[in-house]
Design an enzyme around this catalytic site. Sequence first.
Site, PDB file in Angstrom:
ATOM      1  N   LEU A  92       0.818  -1.221   0.000  1.00 47.35           N
ATOM      2  CA  LEU A  92       0.000   0.000   0.000  1.00 47.35           C
ATOM      3  C   LEU A  92       0.854   1.275   0.000  1.00 47.35           C
ATOM      4  CD1 LEU A  92      -3.035  -1.023   2.291  1.00 47.35           C
ATOM      5  CD2 LEU A  92      -2.831  -1.135  -0.199  1.00 47.35           C
ATOM      6  N   TYR A 111      14.814   3.473 -13.933  1.00 47.38           N
ATOM      7  CA  TYR A 111      13.560   2.715 -13.981  1.00 47.38           C
ATOM      8  C   TYR A 111      13.623   1.657 -15.086  1.00 47.38           C
ATOM      9  CZ  TYR A 111       8.789   1.565 -15.261  1.00 47.38           C
ATOM     10  OH  TYR A 111       7.658   0.880 -15.603  1.00 47.38           O
ATOM     11  N   ASN A 124       2.129   3.029 -23.271  1.00 46.29           N
ATOM     12  CA  ASN A 124       1.602   4.036 -22.327  1.00 46.29           C
ATOM     13  C   ASN A 124       0.221   3.632 -21.800  1.00 46.29           C
ATOM     14  OD1 ASN A 124       3.819   5.391 -23.801  1.00 46.29           O
ATOM     15  ND2 ASN A 124       3.206   7.117 -22.534  1.00 46.29           N
ATOM     16  N   LEU A 162       0.580  12.183 -19.045  1.00 46.45           N
ATOM     17  CA  LEU A 162      -0.175  13.132 -19.859  1.00 46.45           C
ATOM     18  C   LEU A 162      -1.695  12.984 -19.720  1.00 46.45           C
ATOM     19  CD1 LEU A 162      -0.222  15.349 -21.994  1.00 46.45           C
ATOM     20  CD2 LEU A 162      -0.161  13.542 -23.739  1.00 46.45           C
TER      21      LEU A 162
END
Length: 327
Positions: free
Chosen positions: A33, A146, A175, A195
């Site tokens: 969490l 990443y 994406n 975005l």
Amino acid sequence: MKVLVTGGAGYIGSHVVADLVKAGHDVAVVDNLSSGQRQHVHPSARFYLADTTRPIELAKVFVTETGSAPIDVVMHFAAKLDVEESVRLPLAYYHNNVEGLRIVLACMLDAGVKNIVFSSTAAVYGDPLAQEPLSEHMPTLPINPYGSSKRAAEQLIQWVSASDGINYAILRYFNAAGADESCALGLEKPHYTHLVPLAVRAALGLEDAVKIFGDDWQTPDGTCIRDYIHVSDLSDAHLLAAQYLLTEQKSLLLNLGTAQGSSVKEVIAAVDKLRPCPYQVVGKRAGDPAVLIADASKAHEVLGWCPQRDLDVIVKSDLNYRLRART
Ligand code: UFG
């Protein structure tokens, strides 16, 4: 099938958990969490508050779960996934995304679990020179911690598959965006960087304006192009991939995208059709490639997977989610 989902309270994980439950599968969720939402976990899934980077905590979950029946598949979503943050905190990214996976794999071997579906990313491709759809054969040259941690994780899975005979489905998402049909699940963050939610939030008056990071790229309208894939289409691919692992007992590495590119201006225009979307053009963001589009033909050939939802569905579902959740 019985599935253990790490990160099942997160954005993509919670959609997959809901779809697994709806399809009649037996689902257990592990999540710390740190970014997921407990209320996004389907009530029919068993929930364990545990951290994949803590071996004793995670081993207990595997022991409890395998006590009733063997786990058929682990779906491993739990990870850190903010590119900008990864540049500032590379150690945290390797700890979570590589060490966390190592512990999951060790628990799987101890518990005799043979199949893993792994969340990877188009960030493993880095900044490709050619503006053509990316196939799985393209070189992987990540340009941030990443992407690099996800590439290292992919490699670790492949080594363990070779040494211990597990099957994997490595899924490289383009994406991910949008929210499920019921609009009960969606992307929530304390600080948005993507975005689609930023454009929708601007249209809802929750941001002053969405920023366009540069309009002088070598693209038709001067803004960056990405391959936006609806989260429910991604979810469908996970169920198909898990089924493939169980029936074929072979491994997979697949791109998950639509093979359609949309520019930043096209995304803003799609939102603007629903509600006026204020924007301003600012400078380029560091590390952004001009164009990233998937060659998704392999996922279609191998799994019969075909994305069903276009950009209009993506922005509409994200808008409906935010209207409901006010976030
Ligand atoms: N963009 C803007 N304004 C914003 C936010 C983004 O113009 O406020 C632009 C970016 O420059 C980019 C496009 O919109 O051209 C999409 O940006 P996102 O931040 O939404 O997504 P990214 O393409 O940067 O990254 C996403 C995931 C990563 C993943 C990557 C792989 O967030 O986790 O796709 O392609 F690694």
